[in-house]
Design a protein around this motif. Sequence first.
Motif, PDB file in Angstrom:
ATOM      1  N   ASP A 117      -9.035  -4.632   1.343  1.00  0.00           N
ATOM      2  CA  ASP A 117      -7.981  -4.883   2.322  1.00  0.00           C
ATOM      3  C   ASP A 117      -8.190  -4.116   3.618  1.00  0.00           C
ATOM      4  N   TYR A 118      -7.895  -4.795   4.715  1.00  0.00           N
ATOM      5  CA  TYR A 118      -7.642  -4.170   6.006  1.00  0.00           C
ATOM      6  C   TYR A 118      -6.139  -4.221   6.264  1.00  0.00           C
ATOM      7  N   LEU A 119      -5.691  -3.474   7.257  1.00  0.00           N
ATOM      8  CA  LEU A 119      -4.335  -3.689   7.727  1.00  0.00           C
ATOM      9  C   LEU A 119      -4.217  -5.113   8.264  1.00  0.00           C
ATOM     10  N   PRO A 120      -3.090  -5.771   8.054  1.00  0.00           N
ATOM     11  CA  PRO A 120      -2.891  -7.094   8.649  1.00  0.00           C
ATOM     12  C   PRO A 120      -3.095  -7.049  10.159  1.00  0.00           C
ATOM     13  N   TRP A 154       0.843  -1.200   0.000  1.00  0.00           N
ATOM     14  CA  TRP A 154       0.000   0.000   0.000  1.00  0.00           C
ATOM     15  C   TRP A 154       0.875   1.245   0.000  1.00  0.00           C
ATOM     16  N   LEU A 155       0.469   2.228  -0.790  1.00  0.00           N
ATOM     17  CA  LEU A 155       1.236   3.470  -0.919  1.00  0.00           C
ATOM     18  C   LEU A 155       0.296   4.658  -0.882  1.00  0.00           C
ATOM     19  N   MET A 193     -11.321   0.071  10.204  1.00  0.00           N
ATOM     20  CA  MET A 193     -11.892   0.332   8.888  1.00  0.00           C
ATOM     21  C   MET A 193     -11.003  -0.253   7.802  1.00  0.00           C
ATOM     22  N   LYS A 194     -11.605  -0.619   6.678  1.00  0.00           N
ATOM     23  CA  LYS A 194     -10.821  -0.988   5.513  1.00  0.00           C
ATOM     24  C   LYS A 194      -9.889   0.170   5.154  1.00  0.00           C
ATOM     25  N   ILE A 195      -8.767  -0.157   4.546  1.00  0.00           N
ATOM     26  CA  ILE A 195      -7.773   0.870   4.244  1.00  0.00           C
ATOM     27  C   ILE A 195      -8.377   1.981   3.397  1.00  0.00           C
ATOM     28  N   THR A 198      -6.886   1.204  12.601  1.00  0.00           N
ATOM     29  CA  THR A 198      -6.582   0.384  13.774  1.00  0.00           C
ATOM     30  C   THR A 198      -7.547   0.654  14.926  1.00  0.00           C
ATOM     31  N   ARG A 199      -8.683   1.215  14.635  1.00  0.00           N
ATOM     32  CA  ARG A 199      -9.641   1.619  15.674  1.00  0.00           C
ATOM     33  C   ARG A 199     -10.177   0.408  16.437  1.00  0.00           C
ATOM     34  N   PRO A 200     -10.215   0.476  17.754  1.00  0.00           N
ATOM     35  CA  PRO A 200     -10.736  -0.655  18.538  1.00  0.00           C
ATOM     36  C   PRO A 200     -12.253  -0.815  18.373  1.00  0.00           C
ATOM     37  N   TRP A 201     -12.730  -1.983  18.737  1.00  0.00           N
ATOM     38  CA  TRP A 201     -14.144  -2.316  18.520  1.00  0.00           C
ATOM     39  C   TRP A 201     -15.082  -1.351  19.243  1.00  0.00           C
ATOM     40  N   TYR A 202     -14.661  -0.881  20.440  1.00  0.00           N
ATOM     41  CA  TYR A 202     -15.547  -0.013  21.220  1.00  0.00           C
ATOM     42  C   TYR A 202     -15.632   1.409  20.664  1.00  0.00           C
TER      43      TYR A 202
END
Length: 225
Positions: free
Chosen positions: A202-205, A104-105, A171-173, A162-166
């Motif tokens: 894609d999401y972040l791994p 990703w760029l 989110m997808k990239i 990278t947002r936590p579930w709460y």
Amino acid sequence: PNLPNTQPDAEGFYNTLGNKGWTKKYDFGDSMAWESDFEKQSVGGSDYVYMDQVDFAYFSGHGSPNNFYFGIPHDGDNDLWEQLFNPCTVDNGEVSWGDTDLEWLVLKSCNVLQWSSGWWIFAQNVFQRWGPAFNGLHQILGFDTIEYVDPYTGTIFANYMTRPWYQGGSMKIKDAWFQTNIEMQPPEVYSAVLSTNNGWNDYLPGYGPVGSDGGAYLIWQRVQS
């Protein structure tokens, strides 16, 4: 150097992901970021040492439909025409990304993903200009229009991925990119994504599924801020 906030913008992305467990590999500021770092080896570039040795790269600086620009000249092949008329520039014909690792760029630059280059009979659409760069790369994230540089986009973008579930979950990239620019850019700005079909969702791994390298076709989308 004549475009304020590019370094804190990119370093916000770099440090936010680093604080969440990603390996921070290269951080080159205004005076140390070189065009050759993004260029393929066949034109004297060193992407195989730098940009293609990481999973995610973030560039913040000037751009146009065919190019993005650096603060100082450091061209890999010492091309005289480029040195005289287009210095400090990565041209779309000088790149091949994903051969080694890059997935990703972000090109936080004006007009790089503009639908058409707009040069009458010489005009090329975004697939023609940047499609050949996809050689394992999943996505380029950028802009169809001008954009305004700020020091916070990289940080906000990394946090959305990278947002936590709460707080609503990761989110997808591409969606994180669009949402960040909806918040940070005025309405005349359209952010854009160019992606392989395999990498479109894609999401972040570690935060969701990631598509395989390659794909049958490319997808382009723009979203108004």
